[in-house]
Design an enzyme around this catalytic site. Structure first.
Site, PDB file in Angstrom:
ATOM      1  N   ASN A  95       8.371  -2.820  -3.783  1.00 59.92           N
ATOM      2  CA  ASN A  95       7.435  -1.808  -4.260  1.00 59.92           C
ATOM      3  C   ASN A  95       6.049  -2.023  -3.665  1.00 59.92           C
ATOM      4  O   ASN A  95       5.639  -3.155  -3.386  1.00 59.92           O
ATOM      5  CB  ASN A  95       7.343  -1.860  -5.793  1.00 59.92           C
ATOM      6  CG  ASN A  95       8.696  -1.620  -6.443  1.00 59.92           C
ATOM      7  OD1 ASN A  95       9.605  -1.069  -5.805  1.00 59.92           O
ATOM      8  ND2 ASN A  95       8.860  -2.057  -7.674  1.00 59.92           N
ATOM      9  N   HIS A 112       7.448  -4.773   1.635  1.00 56.09           N
ATOM     10  CA  HIS A 112       7.192  -3.467   2.273  1.00 56.09           C
ATOM     11  C   HIS A 112       5.704  -3.142   2.284  1.00 56.09           C
ATOM     12  O   HIS A 112       5.319  -1.982   2.478  1.00 56.09           O
ATOM     13  CB  HIS A 112       7.984  -2.361   1.569  1.00 56.09           C
ATOM     14  CG  HIS A 112       9.464  -2.501   1.755  1.00 56.09           C
ATOM     15  ND1 HIS A 112      10.382  -1.821   0.985  1.00 56.09           N
ATOM     16  CD2 HIS A 112      10.181  -3.246   2.623  1.00 56.09           C
ATOM     17  CE1 HIS A 112      11.614  -2.146   1.381  1.00 56.09           C
ATOM     18  NE2 HIS A 112      11.503  -3.026   2.362  1.00 56.09           N
ATOM     19  N   CYS A 120      -6.462  -1.281  11.108  1.00 53.43           N
ATOM     20  CA  CYS A 120      -6.654  -0.458  12.318  1.00 53.43           C
ATOM     21  C   CYS A 120      -5.531  -0.766  13.306  1.00 53.43           C
ATOM     22  O   CYS A 120      -5.291  -1.919  13.664  1.00 53.43           O
ATOM     23  CB  CYS A 120      -8.012  -0.813  12.951  1.00 53.43           C
ATOM     24  SG  CYS A 120      -8.270   0.047  14.520  1.00 53.43           S
ATOM     25  N   CYS A 123      -7.237  -2.327  16.673  1.00 58.03           N
ATOM     26  CA  CYS A 123      -7.775  -3.710  16.804  1.00 58.03           C
ATOM     27  C   CYS A 123      -7.308  -4.635  15.680  1.00 58.03           C
ATOM     28  O   CYS A 123      -7.720  -5.789  15.601  1.00 58.03           O
ATOM     29  CB  CYS A 123      -9.307  -3.649  16.803  1.00 58.03           C
ATOM     30  SG  CYS A 123      -9.997  -3.206  15.176  1.00 58.03           S
ATOM     31  N   GLY A 179      16.370  -3.179 -10.478  1.00 51.88           N
ATOM     32  CA  GLY A 179      15.914  -1.809 -10.199  1.00 51.88           C
ATOM     33  C   GLY A 179      15.901  -1.440  -8.737  1.00 51.88           C
ATOM     34  O   GLY A 179      14.977  -0.773  -8.270  1.00 51.88           O
TER      35      GLY A 179
HETATM   36  N1  APR Z   1      15.704   0.051 -15.031  1.00 52.33           N
HETATM   37  C1  APR Z   1      16.471  -0.484 -14.045  1.00 52.33           C
HETATM   38  N2  APR Z   1      16.843   0.190 -12.933  1.00 52.33           N
HETATM   39  C2  APR Z   1      16.424   1.470 -12.823  1.00 52.33           C
HETATM   40  C3  APR Z   1      15.628   2.102 -13.811  1.00 52.33           C
HETATM   41  C4  APR Z   1      15.277   1.332 -14.946  1.00 52.33           C
HETATM   42  N3  APR Z   1      14.524   1.839 -15.935  1.00 52.33           N
HETATM   43  N4  APR Z   1      15.394   3.379 -13.417  1.00 52.33           N
HETATM   44  C5  APR Z   1      15.993   3.531 -12.225  1.00 52.33           C
HETATM   45  N5  APR Z   1      16.630   2.399 -11.872  1.00 52.33           N
HETATM   46  C6  APR Z   1      17.388   2.116 -10.647  1.00 52.33           C
HETATM   47  C7  APR Z   1      18.167   3.267 -10.102  1.00 52.33           C
HETATM   48  O1  APR Z   1      19.475   3.320 -10.688  1.00 52.33           O
HETATM   49  C8  APR Z   1      18.252   2.898  -8.609  1.00 52.33           C
HETATM   50  O2  APR Z   1      19.389   2.073  -8.353  1.00 52.33           O
HETATM   51  O3  APR Z   1      16.421   1.814  -9.655  1.00 52.33           O
HETATM   52  C9  APR Z   1      16.996   2.078  -8.371  1.00 52.33           C
HETATM   53  C10 APR Z   1      15.955   2.785  -7.514  1.00 52.33           C
HETATM   54  O4  APR Z   1      16.532   2.954  -6.241  1.00 52.33           O
HETATM   55  P1  APR Z   1      15.661   3.584  -5.068  1.00 52.33           P
HETATM   56  O5  APR Z   1      14.988   4.821  -5.541  1.00 52.33           O
HETATM   57  O6  APR Z   1      16.546   3.653  -3.864  1.00 52.33           O
HETATM   58  O7  APR Z   1      14.504   2.522  -4.820  1.00 52.33           O
HETATM   59  P2  APR Z   1      14.594   1.148  -4.045  1.00 52.33           P
HETATM   60  O8  APR Z   1      15.944   0.537  -4.172  1.00 52.33           O
HETATM   61  O9  APR Z   1      13.428   0.345  -4.454  1.00 52.33           O
HETATM   62  O10 APR Z   1      14.370   1.624  -2.522  1.00 52.33           O
HETATM   63  C11 APR Z   1      14.205   0.605  -1.564  1.00 52.33           C
HETATM   64  O11 APR Z   1      13.676   2.271   0.081  1.00 52.33           O
HETATM   65  O12 APR Z   1      12.599   4.178   0.717  1.00 52.33           O
HETATM   66  C12 APR Z   1      12.540   2.807   0.772  1.00 52.33           C
HETATM   67  O13 APR Z   1      10.582   1.556   1.046  1.00 52.33           O
HETATM   68  C13 APR Z   1      11.305   2.279   0.098  1.00 52.33           C
HETATM   69  O14 APR Z   1      11.074   0.186  -1.055  1.00 52.33           O
HETATM   70  C14 APR Z   1      11.844   1.362  -0.984  1.00 52.33           C
HETATM   71  C15 APR Z   1      13.268   1.050  -0.506  1.00 52.33           C
END
Ligand code: APR
Length: 236
Positions: A95, A112, A120, A123, A179
């Site tokens: 995140n 990330h 920049c 530079c 998550g």
């Molecule tokens: N508690 C636990 N898990 C949760 C909750 C919650 N309250 N709400 C949603 N989720 C879960 C969803 O089920 C899903 O599996 O969180 C996950 C979110 O998945 P993504 O939206 O794909 O996010 P993430 O896995 O962090 O994405 C990874 O992708 O786009 C790139 O750079 C961006 O860091 C990001 C990376």
């Protein structure tokens, strides 16, 4: 029984911030339902339409700074765990928000990048991102215009801290994945790495649903992370 003298690696994704009001990426009506990755999250996008990309991050920064966006119990429990942990502890988040820090987490790698900094491209001058990103911005070191970008890792770019991350994975005894949909590598591969290196690590997943890697974990705790993590940490 979780032994707090062991080494623990915690990986978080957008799901850990969902209950704080920050949308995830791939859930219904998530960020990638409203923006195309190729329009806002690649260097090509920035070169093609820099202000559109700048505004995408200006908006996300504004949302993050919104007073209503606060750490939720999942962030707090992870910070509590760090405070009471006696073995080695590492939190790696995908995140770019600052909610883990706001909850008190210290040993953290934003693999990330974050919305806290910009740099920049000409530079490499670093900036604290306390201003709106703008194509008219003149770099104070090299005087180039419109080259300052958010310090977020875009698709196709090298994530941060990988050497530290894999060094820690090689001595990880307990792995918590909280998550994340396990869609984006290398983060999505950490669980595979732990399985492949035949370590006797304890592998726990916290998600509201099963994921494509759930079967690789010792146990999946299904439910909102604010509740499942609360129970898990209180049991230690
Ligand atoms: N508690 C636990 N898990 C949760 C909750 C919650 N309250 N709400 C949603 N989720 C879960 C969803 O089920 C899903 O599996 O969180 C996950 C979110 O998945 P993504 O939206 O794909 O996010 P993430 O896995 O962090 O994405 C990874 O992708 O786009 C790139 O750079 C961006 O860091 C990001 C990376």
């Amino acid at each position: 029984m979780i032994d707090i003298k062991k080494n623990i690696f915690i990986l978080t994704g957008a799901g850990v911030s969902k209950e704080s009001g920050i949308e995830t990426f791939r859930e219904k009506d998530g960020l990638w339902d409203n923006f195309r990755i190729e329009d806002v999250c690649t260097i090509e996008a920035f070169i093609k339409n820099p202000q559109f990309v700048n505004d995408f991050y200006n908006q996300r920064k504004k949302k993050m700074n919104d007073l209503k966006v606060k750490p939720n119990p999942a962030h707090e429990k992870i910070a509590n765990l760090e405070n009471k942990w006696q073995g080695e502890f590492l939190l790696v988040t995908q995140n770019i928000d600052n909610l883990h820090e706001k909850a008190g987490s210290k040993k953290i790698i934003h693999m990330h990048g974050t919305l806290e900094h910009a740099y920049c491209m000409n530079c490499n001058e670093k900036y604290k991102l306390d201003f709106e990103l703008n194509v008219d911005f003149i770099c104070k070191r090299c005087n180039s215009k419109g080259q300052v970008r958010v310090d977020v890792v875009w698709f196709g770019e090298q994530p941060k801290g990988l050497d530290l991350i894999y060094n820690f994975l090689n001595k990880t005894d307990i792995f918590l994945s909280v998550g994340t949909s396990n869609n984006v590598y290398p983060a999505a591969g950490f669980i595979d790495y732990l399985n492949k290196t035949n370590r006797k690590a304890e592998l726990y997943e916290f998600n509201i649903d099963k994921t494509n890697k759930s079967e690789l974990f010792t146990k999946s705790f299904i439910g909102p992370a604010s509740e499942t993590l609360k129970k898990f940490v209180s049991s230690i």
